[in-house]
Design a protein around this motif. Sequence first.
Motif, PDB file in Angstrom:
ATOM      1  N   LEU A  93      50.583   9.166  15.211  1.00  0.00           N
ATOM      2  CA  LEU A  93      49.672  10.060  15.942  1.00  0.00           C
ATOM      3  C   LEU A  93      49.179  11.197  15.047  1.00  0.00           C
ATOM      4  O   LEU A  93      48.014  11.594  15.113  1.00  0.00           O
ATOM      5  CB  LEU A  93      50.372  10.634  17.178  1.00  0.00           C
ATOM      6  CG  LEU A  93      50.688   9.620  18.279  1.00  0.00           C
ATOM      7  CD1 LEU A  93      51.543  10.247  19.366  1.00  0.00           C
ATOM      8  CD2 LEU A  93      49.398   9.075  18.880  1.00  0.00           C
ATOM      9  N   THR A  94      50.085  11.710  14.222  1.00  0.00           N
ATOM     10  CA  THR A  94      49.705  12.799  13.321  1.00  0.00           C
ATOM     11  C   THR A  94      48.602  12.354  12.378  1.00  0.00           C
ATOM     12  O   THR A  94      47.628  13.069  12.143  1.00  0.00           O
ATOM     13  CB  THR A  94      50.935  13.267  12.510  1.00  0.00           C
ATOM     14  OG1 THR A  94      51.976  13.562  13.424  1.00  0.00           O
ATOM     15  CG2 THR A  94      50.638  14.489  11.680  1.00  0.00           C
ATOM     16  N   LEU A  95      48.745  11.124  11.852  1.00  0.00           N
ATOM     17  CA  LEU A  95      47.723  10.608  10.931  1.00  0.00           C
ATOM     18  C   LEU A  95      46.388  10.357  11.631  1.00  0.00           C
ATOM     19  O   LEU A  95      45.336  10.396  11.009  1.00  0.00           O
ATOM     20  CB  LEU A  95      48.206   9.302  10.296  1.00  0.00           C
ATOM     21  CG  LEU A  95      48.957   9.460   8.980  1.00  0.00           C
ATOM     22  CD1 LEU A  95      49.419   8.105   8.486  1.00  0.00           C
ATOM     23  CD2 LEU A  95      48.069  10.115   7.917  1.00  0.00           C
TER      24      LEU A  95
ATOM     25  N   ALA B  37      46.240  13.759  15.822  1.00  0.00           N
ATOM     26  CA  ALA B  37      46.779  14.382  17.047  1.00  0.00           C
ATOM     27  C   ALA B  37      47.253  15.792  16.740  1.00  0.00           C
ATOM     28  O   ALA B  37      47.869  16.040  15.709  1.00  0.00           O
ATOM     29  CB  ALA B  37      47.930  13.545  17.584  1.00  0.00           C
TER      30      ALA B  37
ATOM     31  N   LEU C 263      51.618   1.134  17.987  1.00  0.00           N
ATOM     32  CA  LEU C 263      52.666   1.565  18.930  1.00  0.00           C
ATOM     33  C   LEU C 263      53.092   0.337  19.740  1.00  0.00           C
ATOM     34  O   LEU C 263      52.292  -0.237  20.474  1.00  0.00           O
ATOM     35  CB  LEU C 263      52.157   2.679  19.842  1.00  0.00           C
ATOM     36  CG  LEU C 263      51.637   3.940  19.145  1.00  0.00           C
ATOM     37  CD1 LEU C 263      51.273   5.007  20.164  1.00  0.00           C
ATOM     38  CD2 LEU C 263      52.655   4.484  18.162  1.00  0.00           C
TER      39      LEU C 263
ATOM     40  N   ARG D 283      41.347  15.162  10.258  1.00  0.00           N
ATOM     41  CA  ARG D 283      41.791  13.760  10.298  1.00  0.00           C
ATOM     42  C   ARG D 283      41.028  12.961  11.354  1.00  0.00           C
ATOM     43  O   ARG D 283      40.883  11.747  11.227  1.00  0.00           O
ATOM     44  CB  ARG D 283      43.297  13.704  10.578  1.00  0.00           C
ATOM     45  CG  ARG D 283      44.109  14.103   9.364  1.00  0.00           C
ATOM     46  CD  ARG D 283      45.582  14.002   9.639  1.00  0.00           C
ATOM     47  NE  ARG D 283      46.346  14.529   8.503  1.00  0.00           N
ATOM     48  CZ  ARG D 283      47.595  14.930   8.579  1.00  0.00           C
ATOM     49  NH1 ARG D 283      48.252  14.866   9.721  1.00  0.00           N
ATOM     50  NH2 ARG D 283      48.214  15.401   7.516  1.00  0.00           N
ATOM     51  N   ARG D 284      40.573  13.648  12.391  1.00  0.00           N
ATOM     52  CA  ARG D 284      39.807  12.944  13.428  1.00  0.00           C
ATOM     53  C   ARG D 284      38.441  12.486  12.915  1.00  0.00           C
ATOM     54  O   ARG D 284      37.792  11.667  13.543  1.00  0.00           O
ATOM     55  CB  ARG D 284      39.612  13.850  14.650  1.00  0.00           C
ATOM     56  CG  ARG D 284      40.883  13.998  15.451  1.00  0.00           C
ATOM     57  CD  ARG D 284      40.697  14.943  16.609  1.00  0.00           C
ATOM     58  NE  ARG D 284      41.937  15.671  16.856  1.00  0.00           N
ATOM     59  CZ  ARG D 284      42.050  16.690  17.680  1.00  0.00           C
ATOM     60  NH1 ARG D 284      40.986  17.112  18.347  1.00  0.00           N
ATOM     61  NH2 ARG D 284      43.204  17.295  17.840  1.00  0.00           N
TER      62      ARG D 284
ATOM     63  N   LEU E  49      43.523   5.023  20.876  1.00  0.00           N
ATOM     64  CA  LEU E  49      44.262   6.273  20.561  1.00  0.00           C
ATOM     65  C   LEU E  49      43.414   7.389  19.930  1.00  0.00           C
ATOM     66  O   LEU E  49      43.466   8.529  20.387  1.00  0.00           O
ATOM     67  CB  LEU E  49      45.452   5.962  19.656  1.00  0.00           C
ATOM     68  CG  LEU E  49      46.792   5.728  20.352  1.00  0.00           C
ATOM     69  CD1 LEU E  49      47.849   5.345  19.339  1.00  0.00           C
ATOM     70  CD2 LEU E  49      47.224   6.948  21.130  1.00  0.00           C
TER      71      LEU E  49
ATOM     72  N   LEU F  94      43.854  13.018   3.099  1.00  0.00           N
ATOM     73  CA  LEU F  94      44.337  13.137   4.479  1.00  0.00           C
ATOM     74  C   LEU F  94      45.064  14.464   4.732  1.00  0.00           C
ATOM     75  O   LEU F  94      45.555  14.705   5.832  1.00  0.00           O
ATOM     76  CB  LEU F  94      45.302  11.991   4.794  1.00  0.00           C
ATOM     77  CG  LEU F  94      44.657  10.625   5.012  1.00  0.00           C
ATOM     78  CD1 LEU F  94      45.697   9.525   4.899  1.00  0.00           C
ATOM     79  CD2 LEU F  94      43.979  10.564   6.368  1.00  0.00           C
TER      80      LEU F  94
ATOM     81  N   PRO G 177      44.442  18.500  11.916  1.00  0.00           N
ATOM     82  CA  PRO G 177      44.173  17.450  12.911  1.00  0.00           C
ATOM     83  C   PRO G 177      42.680  17.214  13.125  1.00  0.00           C
ATOM     84  O   PRO G 177      42.238  16.061  13.238  1.00  0.00           O
ATOM     85  CB  PRO G 177      44.820  17.993  14.190  1.00  0.00           C
ATOM     86  CG  PRO G 177      45.883  18.912  13.719  1.00  0.00           C
ATOM     87  CD  PRO G 177      45.334  19.536  12.474  1.00  0.00           C
TER      88      PRO G 177
ATOM     89  N   GLN H 221      47.879  15.303   3.693  1.00  0.00           N
ATOM     90  CA  GLN H 221      49.326  15.150   3.836  1.00  0.00           C
ATOM     91  C   GLN H 221      50.031  15.882   2.694  1.00  0.00           C
ATOM     92  O   GLN H 221      51.210  16.169   2.773  1.00  0.00           O
ATOM     93  CB  GLN H 221      49.707  13.668   3.800  1.00  0.00           C
ATOM     94  CG  GLN H 221      49.348  12.929   5.080  1.00  0.00           C
ATOM     95  CD  GLN H 221      49.730  11.463   5.001  1.00  0.00           C
ATOM     96  OE1 GLN H 221      49.166  10.697   4.222  1.00  0.00           O
ATOM     97  NE2 GLN H 221      50.695  11.082   5.815  1.00  0.00           N
TER      98      GLN H 221
ATOM     99  N   PHE I 209      41.932   5.833   8.856  1.00  0.00           N
ATOM    100  CA  PHE I 209      42.947   5.505   7.861  1.00  0.00           C
ATOM    101  C   PHE I 209      43.669   4.213   8.254  1.00  0.00           C
ATOM    102  O   PHE I 209      44.081   4.030   9.400  1.00  0.00           O
ATOM    103  CB  PHE I 209      43.958   6.650   7.739  1.00  0.00           C
ATOM    104  CG  PHE I 209      45.083   6.326   6.790  1.00  0.00           C
ATOM    105  CD1 PHE I 209      44.843   6.148   5.431  1.00  0.00           C
ATOM    106  CD2 PHE I 209      46.389   6.181   7.249  1.00  0.00           C
ATOM    107  CE1 PHE I 209      45.870   5.834   4.555  1.00  0.00           C
ATOM    108  CE2 PHE I 209      47.429   5.871   6.377  1.00  0.00           C
ATOM    109  CZ  PHE I 209      47.161   5.696   5.023  1.00  0.00           C
TER     110      PHE I 209
ATOM    111  N   ILE J 225      42.985  11.012  21.648  1.00  0.00           N
ATOM    112  CA  ILE J 225      43.343  12.246  20.942  1.00  0.00           C
ATOM    113  C   ILE J 225      42.158  13.204  20.910  1.00  0.00           C
ATOM    114  O   ILE J 225      42.312  14.410  21.049  1.00  0.00           O
ATOM    115  CB  ILE J 225      43.818  11.900  19.504  1.00  0.00           C
ATOM    116  CG1 ILE J 225      45.204  11.239  19.576  1.00  0.00           C
ATOM    117  CG2 ILE J 225      43.868  13.145  18.614  1.00  0.00           C
ATOM    118  CD1 ILE J 225      45.656  10.622  18.279  1.00  0.00           C
TER     119      ILE J 225
END
Lengths: 309, 219
Positions: free
Chosen positions: A217-219, A222, B90, B77-78, B101, B48, B74, B50, B82, B105
């Motif tokens: 979700l973080t990626l 979210a 999930l 990233r939206r 998803l 990203l 966030p 990260q 990726f 989000i």
Amino acid sequence: MSKPTRRQASYLSMHARSFIRSLGDLTRQPIGNAMTILVIAIAIVLPALFYFVGMNVKAVADRWHDQPQISLYLTNHTNDEQARQLTEALQKRDLVASVIYISPDQGWEALDQVLHLKTLKEQLGTNPLPGIIRVTPRWPGPTPEALKKLTDQLGDLSHVQDAELDVGWVKRLYYILNIAQRLLIGVGCLFALAVVLIIANTIRLSISKHEREMAILTLLGASKSFIVRPFLYRGFVYGLLGGVLARVALWALSNWLSEPVQQLSATYLSQFSLHELDALASAILIVGSGLLGWVGAKLATSTQIAKHL
Amino acid sequence: MIRFDQVSKRYGKQTALNQVSFTLPEGDMAFLTGHSGAGKTSILRLILCQEKANAGQVFLGNRSITHIKKRQVPLLRRQLGFIAQEANLLEDQTVFQNVALPLIIDRWHSNDLSGRTLAALDKVQLRHKANCKPHELSGGEQQRINIARAIVHKPAILLADEPTGNLDPELAKDILALFDELNRCGMTILIASHALDLIATLPHRILTLSHGQLVGDHA
């Protein structure tokens, strides 16, 4: 009320989705979650039980409090007319609820019914009992100190030989109730803390099981609140269900005790019956438990989730 | 557009990237290649957000994301898509829910969300699997679902880290063909891969990394 915009509607549906998801999570591990909820319910029911007992003791005490009486023993030379005038004067006082005059003859009659003292009166030739005025103060209202002051004031009135109030038991009961109230608050706080910690620990374990999901979700972009929300709902649901169970347990316990309490009460010629928690108290218990769950979840997420973001 | 300007990244004493500079214009597609540990994944992780670069600047469009604030990550990233080597779906959610998803989000309304999700599933030809759970899909299908999820919100930039790493050659070809098709629709795509034989079959730019340095840039 204006119609919600699409953005607001999607925000609400996101909350609904999180809530439903948290319920779904609960059904996925029914035994483990049921045990957690039971533990929470027990932790909630104990302070609730304290409250319940305290509430009923207070109800019993209030019944006794209805008649804390001050006895005014009149002087021997006070005649009935003077006594009645004094009775009327006392009746007008603010702190006085009711006044009854018991003449020496009425007093002897009452005593004779219990002890059969006819021969004694013949031997004495006169009635040795004084006239008595029984004063019932307004209650609840005056503190034991105010009652004592009232008694002293009444003792100083003319025609009054002596004034008596058994403040001992009133004071004791008053202080016991005070202690019980503080004990209730203390124990309640401790158990509330226990509920928060139990839920925090449960949520913490749940978070560690969802690490992969959180990473995904973080990626996907979210936000922290998006990730945290299902856990908060889950904590709330834990608390809420624990509260509901606690309420049911309390109801069952009160029903179970109701009959013996009535039997005991009947031996005191009383019609006392157990007081149930009313709708407001029940709602506070259940919603309050839910909020404790939310706090526990918030505690867990604030420490556990930050490191995943 | 993606632009790296003299970017260095170190993990402790180990240098992952050393003064790497390149520009990937809008609408282009490129492969990042090199041996394991060459720095391919580090580049994607920097885009990203990260990781943060120790030196140099990373640009997305005209905006430097080198010192982006944590709460803005966030949102950034939206705007990206990726795809990881693992499908990363999930397991407790259906294919449809997985693909939707990014839209959930981003607070899309359910009416719009449904259409867009099905369109993404159409793109990877897996609409008929919408109600399946990930474990009911083959590895290739899972990766296509992963791609559908990455493109459902129509990101301007698509990043992929070894997207064909776990697939057999035929499936890998199909996946790369899908990337090619997305690029022809105008999407900027950067793929980290060490499958040189596959990459060579496609007419796209190849950036070669070795020990954290950009040693080749072939159109």
